[in-house]
Write a protein that holds these residues in place. Structure first.
Motif, mmCIF file in Angstrom:
data_model
loop_
_atom_site.group_PDB
_atom_site.id
_atom_site.type_symbol
_atom_site.label_atom_id
_atom_site.label_comp_id
_atom_site.label_asym_id
_atom_site.label_seq_id
_atom_site.Cartn_x
_atom_site.Cartn_y
_atom_site.Cartn_z
ATOM 1 N N ASN A 1 -2.255 -31.336 -4.043
ATOM 2 C CA ASN A 1 -3.631 -31.622 -3.627
ATOM 3 C C ASN A 1 -3.657 -33.002 -2.985
ATOM 4 O OD1 ASN A 1 -3.804 -33.561 -5.824
ATOM 5 N ND2 ASN A 1 -4.087 -31.804 -7.190
ATOM 6 N N GLY A 2 -4.850 -33.509 -2.708
ATOM 7 C CA GLY A 2 -4.934 -34.791 -2.021
ATOM 8 C C GLY A 2 -4.280 -35.925 -2.776
ATOM 9 N N ALA A 3 -4.281 -35.854 -4.098
ATOM 10 C CA ALA A 3 -3.698 -36.915 -4.916
ATOM 11 C C ALA A 3 -2.256 -36.618 -5.313
ATOM 12 C CB ALA A 3 -4.548 -37.117 -6.174
ATOM 13 N N ASN A 4 -1.745 -35.478 -4.880
ATOM 14 C CA ASN A 4 -0.413 -35.046 -5.310
ATOM 15 C C ASN A 4 0.252 -34.307 -4.156
ATOM 16 O OD1 ASN A 4 1.678 -34.584 -7.315
ATOM 17 N ND2 ASN A 4 1.048 -32.444 -7.242
ATOM 18 N N THR A 5 0.668 -35.045 -3.147
ATOM 19 C CA THR A 5 1.185 -34.404 -1.943
ATOM 20 C C THR A 5 2.702 -34.317 -1.948
ATOM 21 O OG1 THR A 5 1.364 -34.574 0.455
ATOM 22 C CG2 THR A 5 1.061 -36.629 -0.737
ATOM 23 N N LEU A 6 3.218 -33.157 -1.565
ATOM 24 C CA LEU A 6 4.663 -32.976 -1.512
ATOM 25 C C LEU A 6 5.272 -33.603 -0.265
ATOM 26 C CD1 LEU A 6 4.939 -29.252 -2.699
ATOM 27 C CD2 LEU A 6 4.902 -31.360 -4.068
ATOM 28 N N ALA A 7 4.436 -33.991 0.700
ATOM 29 C CA ALA A 7 4.937 -34.577 1.938
ATOM 30 C C ALA A 7 5.429 -36.007 1.758
ATOM 31 C CB ALA A 7 3.840 -34.550 3.006
ATOM 32 N N ALA A 8 5.089 -36.640 0.640
ATOM 33 C CA ALA A 8 5.367 -38.068 0.452
ATOM 34 C C ALA A 8 6.740 -38.365 -0.113
ATOM 35 C CB ALA A 8 4.305 -38.675 -0.460
ATOM 36 N N LYS A 9 7.431 -37.369 -0.655
ATOM 37 C CA LYS A 9 8.690 -37.551 -1.376
ATOM 38 C C LYS A 9 8.510 -38.552 -2.518
ATOM 39 C CE LYS A 9 13.653 -37.545 -0.720
ATOM 40 N NZ LYS A 9 14.783 -37.698 0.208
ATOM 41 N N ASN A 10 7.416 -38.333 -3.239
ATOM 42 C CA ASN A 10 7.115 -39.128 -4.415
ATOM 43 C C ASN A 10 7.611 -38.347 -5.631
ATOM 44 O OD1 ASN A 10 5.534 -39.912 -6.815
ATOM 45 N ND2 ASN A 10 4.444 -41.288 -5.406
ATOM 46 N N ASN A 11 8.547 -38.906 -6.376
ATOM 47 C CA ASN A 11 9.159 -38.177 -7.486
ATOM 48 C C ASN A 11 8.136 -37.734 -8.526
ATOM 49 O OD1 ASN A 11 11.736 -38.343 -6.418
ATOM 50 N ND2 ASN A 11 12.227 -40.244 -7.492
ATOM 51 N N ARG A 12 7.145 -38.569 -8.771
ATOM 52 C CA ARG A 12 6.114 -38.206 -9.754
ATOM 53 C C ARG A 12 5.320 -37.000 -9.274
ATOM 54 N NH1 ARG A 12 0.806 -39.437 -10.682
ATOM 55 N NH2 ARG A 12 0.737 -40.833 -8.876
ATOM 56 N N HIS A 13 4.991 -36.970 -7.979
ATOM 57 C CA HIS A 13 4.267 -35.831 -7.420
ATOM 58 C C HIS A 13 5.091 -34.549 -7.533
ATOM 59 C CE1 HIS A 13 1.553 -38.499 -4.629
ATOM 60 N NE2 HIS A 13 1.437 -38.785 -5.917
ATOM 61 N N VAL A 14 6.371 -34.668 -7.209
ATOM 62 C CA VAL A 14 7.242 -33.488 -7.272
ATOM 63 C C VAL A 14 7.389 -33.003 -8.710
ATOM 64 C CG1 VAL A 14 9.573 -32.624 -6.850
ATOM 65 C CG2 VAL A 14 8.480 -34.125 -5.172
ATOM 66 N N ASP A 15 7.514 -33.927 -9.644
ATOM 67 C CA ASP A 15 7.626 -33.540 -11.065
ATOM 68 C C ASP A 15 6.370 -32.788 -11.529
ATOM 69 O OD1 ASP A 15 10.119 -34.653 -11.255
ATOM 70 O OD2 ASP A 15 9.439 -36.528 -12.193
ATOM 71 N N ILE A 16 5.203 -33.246 -11.096
ATOM 72 C CA ILE A 16 3.950 -32.560 -11.449
ATOM 73 C C ILE A 16 3.955 -31.140 -10.888
ATOM 74 C CG2 ILE A 16 1.456 -32.528 -11.039
ATOM 75 C CD1 ILE A 16 1.573 -35.623 -11.126
ATOM 76 N N PHE A 17 4.391 -31.003 -9.644
ATOM 77 C CA PHE A 17 4.471 -29.690 -9.005
ATOM 78 C C PHE A 17 5.427 -28.771 -9.759
ATOM 79 C CE2 PHE A 17 7.162 -27.322 -5.841
ATOM 80 C CZ PHE A 17 6.305 -26.249 -5.673
ATOM 81 N N LEU A 18 6.597 -29.261 -10.091
ATOM 82 C CA LEU A 18 7.598 -28.432 -10.773
ATOM 83 C C LEU A 18 7.141 -28.032 -12.170
ATOM 84 C CD1 LEU A 18 10.874 -30.261 -9.664
ATOM 85 C CD2 LEU A 18 9.844 -28.197 -8.684
ATOM 86 N N GLU A 19 6.441 -28.928 -12.849
ATOM 87 C CA GLU A 19 5.891 -28.578 -14.159
ATOM 88 C C GLU A 19 4.854 -27.468 -14.012
ATOM 89 O OE1 GLU A 19 5.281 -28.177 -18.059
ATOM 90 O OE2 GLU A 19 6.893 -29.297 -17.080
#
Length: 305
Positions: free
Chosen positions: A106-124
């Motif tokens: 979502n806007g606060a959790n974008t996969l385009a940023a290569k942010n490890n925390r964002h990716v971890d949230i997505f994978l969870e």
């Protein structure tokens, strides 16, 4: 004695058949109710007629001739509700359509940023979705990669999205679950915008668990040319959603010729779900009746004999 025994056994058999018939009657498809495509309503779409309980709504949808449902918020339901919905669908011979992967982007959790925390949230969210899917017999889950990361070049953003989705696909593949990527029109900040962009990403992820959710409402707004783009992206498109534009209401209320779109799907041999991802043009029972009437109208396309 033999005659009495015969009569008793005959009556028992007749009774058993009657009970079996009553139990299976709901699973019989009345030819006058059968749609050519598999349209899927969602929670609340028939709440005036069937009441607020989703299980009762599902049974009512079945009685109207629908054979699938969608529930974007399934992951937020209790495990008991998820299981009950799955059991109800199985008894009725209905399919579960998409639900949304929790915090899949979502806007606060974008996969385009290569942010490890964002990716971890997505994978969870992917891991949680596997357990939800098992309870409700789901095979498709919706993923939206989130917003652009505007300080990065678009090619780098695309690579970041592909990398994250590959990791998500690894979670879903062993369970036969497909995450379907949905291009949206809700905001110009959203990274995923068109069917062909999504097609390119799916080809790069190269997994049977990463495909396209072609929502005709959003894609009419973003790119138009629906049938041509469906044709171009066909081999990566296992799931369709609809809603007329403008207004995002039932077919026949806007500019999209859904009778032609649905004929195209039918002629292509489409056996997937068509999610009814929209509201209604009228309120209450009148709106619910008009909704069914609209789908009867657009489903009434000529077929080759």
């Amino acid at each position: 004695m033999q005659r009495r025994s015969f009569l008793r056994n005959s009556l028992l058999s007749t009774g058993a058949l009657a009970v079996t018939g009553s139990l299976s009657a709901r699973n019989q498809v009345n030819p006058s109710l059968k749609f050519k495509l598999d349209y899927a309503p969602h929670d609340g779409m028939f709440s005036t007629s069937a009441g607020g309980d989703f299980i009762d709504q599902i049974k009512y949808m079945h009685d109207l001739g629908f054979r699938s449902i969608e529930d974007n918020g399934m992951a937020g339901r209790s495990t008991e509700q998820q299981t009950q919905i799955g059991e109800t669908l199985a008894k009725l011979g209905m399919r579960m359509g998409v639900f949304v992967v929790p915090k899949g982007g979502n806007g606060a959790n974008t996969l385009a940023a290569k942010n490890n925390r964002h990716v971890d949230i997505f994978l969870e969210g992917c891991r949680k979705s596997v357990e939800v899917a098992k309870r409700c017999n789901a095979k498709w889950v919706t993923v939206v990669p989130g917003d652009f990361e505007k300080h990065l070049p678009i090619a780098i953003q695309t690579s970041n999205v592909i990398e994250a989705l590959r990791r998500g696909a690894e979670i879903f593949e062993p369970h036969g679950i497909v995450m379907v990527l949905e291009p949206l029109s809700d905001s110009p900040d959203l990274f995923l915008r068109t069917s062909t962009q999504t097609y390119e990403i799916c080809k790069a992820v190269d997994s049977p668990s990463c495909k396209i959710l072609f929502d005709a409402y959003h894609l009419q707004k973003n790119e138009g040319n629906l049938i041509a783009n469906l044709e171009l992206c066909w081999d990566e498109t296992p799931y369709i959603q609809v809603g007329d534009n403008p207004g995002r209401r039932e077919p026949t209320t806007g500019e999209i010729n859904y009778k032609n779109v649905f004929k195209f799907l039918y002629d292509k041999g489409y056996k997937g779900i068509v999610g009814m991802e929209h509201g209604t043009s009228l309120q209450g029972k009148q709106g619910e009746q008009r909704l069914v009437q609209a789908y009867r109208e657009v489903d009434d396309f000529p077929v080759a004999k």
